[in-house]
Design a protein around this motif. Structure first.
Motif, PDB file in Angstrom:
ATOM      1  N   GLY A  12       0.911  -1.182   0.150  1.00  0.00           N
ATOM      2  CA  GLY A  12      -0.029  -0.097  -0.161  1.00  0.00           C
ATOM      3  C   GLY A  12       0.756   1.254   0.051  1.00  0.00           C
ATOM      4  N   ARG A  14       3.077   4.352   1.060  1.00  0.00           N
ATOM      5  CA  ARG A  14       3.961   4.441   2.151  1.00  0.00           C
ATOM      6  C   ARG A  14       4.210   5.889   2.562  1.00  0.00           C
ATOM      7  NH1 ARG A  14       2.723  -0.176   3.375  1.00  0.00           N
ATOM      8  NH2 ARG A  14       4.057  -1.799   2.693  1.00  0.00           N
ATOM      9  N   ASP A  79       0.684   0.240   6.752  1.00  0.00           N
ATOM     10  CA  ASP A  79      -0.652  -0.025   6.073  1.00  0.00           C
ATOM     11  C   ASP A  79      -1.726   0.268   7.055  1.00  0.00           C
ATOM     12  OD1 ASP A  79       0.175  -1.111   3.519  1.00  0.00           O
ATOM     13  OD2 ASP A  79       1.034  -2.951   4.664  1.00  0.00           O
ATOM     14  N   TYR A  82      -2.338   3.982   7.053  1.00  0.00           N
ATOM     15  CA  TYR A  82      -3.159   4.466   5.890  1.00  0.00           C
ATOM     16  C   TYR A  82      -4.689   4.078   6.017  1.00  0.00           C
ATOM     17  CZ  TYR A  82      -4.551   5.174   1.178  1.00  0.00           C
ATOM     18  OH  TYR A  82      -5.411   5.890   0.088  1.00  0.00           O
ATOM     19  N   SER A  83      -4.988   2.965   6.655  1.00  0.00           N
ATOM     20  CA  SER A  83      -6.259   2.564   6.698  1.00  0.00           C
ATOM     21  C   SER A  83      -7.062   3.229   7.952  1.00  0.00           C
ATOM     22  CB  SER A  83      -6.341   1.032   6.698  1.00  0.00           C
ATOM     23  OG  SER A  83      -5.863   0.281   7.848  1.00  0.00           O
TER      24      SER A  83
END
Length: 88
Positions: A12, A14, A79, A82-83
């Motif tokens: 995903g 970075r 990751d 981000y999520s």
């Protein structure tokens, strides 16, 4: 830094930049160009992240290898950053 592929699974976005904000929030810039805000307050209840409760320590955050890091070998999964962050 380009996203790479490990074992056929693309990584995903970075982290390329981080700016500490008030109330234990972080402004993050990702490799896809998005700016997102991550609320780190919930991390303070986890033992390994206790040092972050010191605001000066929290503000010492840096980017390394596509994620955020602090002294004492504290880091966080890019990751998950981000999520669990929201668009700025």
């Amino acid at each position: 830094m380009e996203d790479k592929i490990i074992s056929g699974t693309p990584l995903g976005p970075r982290v390329t930049e981080v700016t500490p904000m008030e109330d234990y929030k972080l402004l993050l810039t990702f490799t896809n160009g998005e700016n997102r805000i991550f609320d780190a307050m919930p991390l303070l209840d986890i033992a390994v992240f206790k040092p972050l409760s010191n605001k000066l320590f929290f503000q010492s955050v840096n980017v390394s290898y596509g994620t955020i890091v602090w002294p004492q070998d504290i880091d966080y999964c890019p990751d998950t950053l981000y999520s669990e962050s929201i668009l700025a």
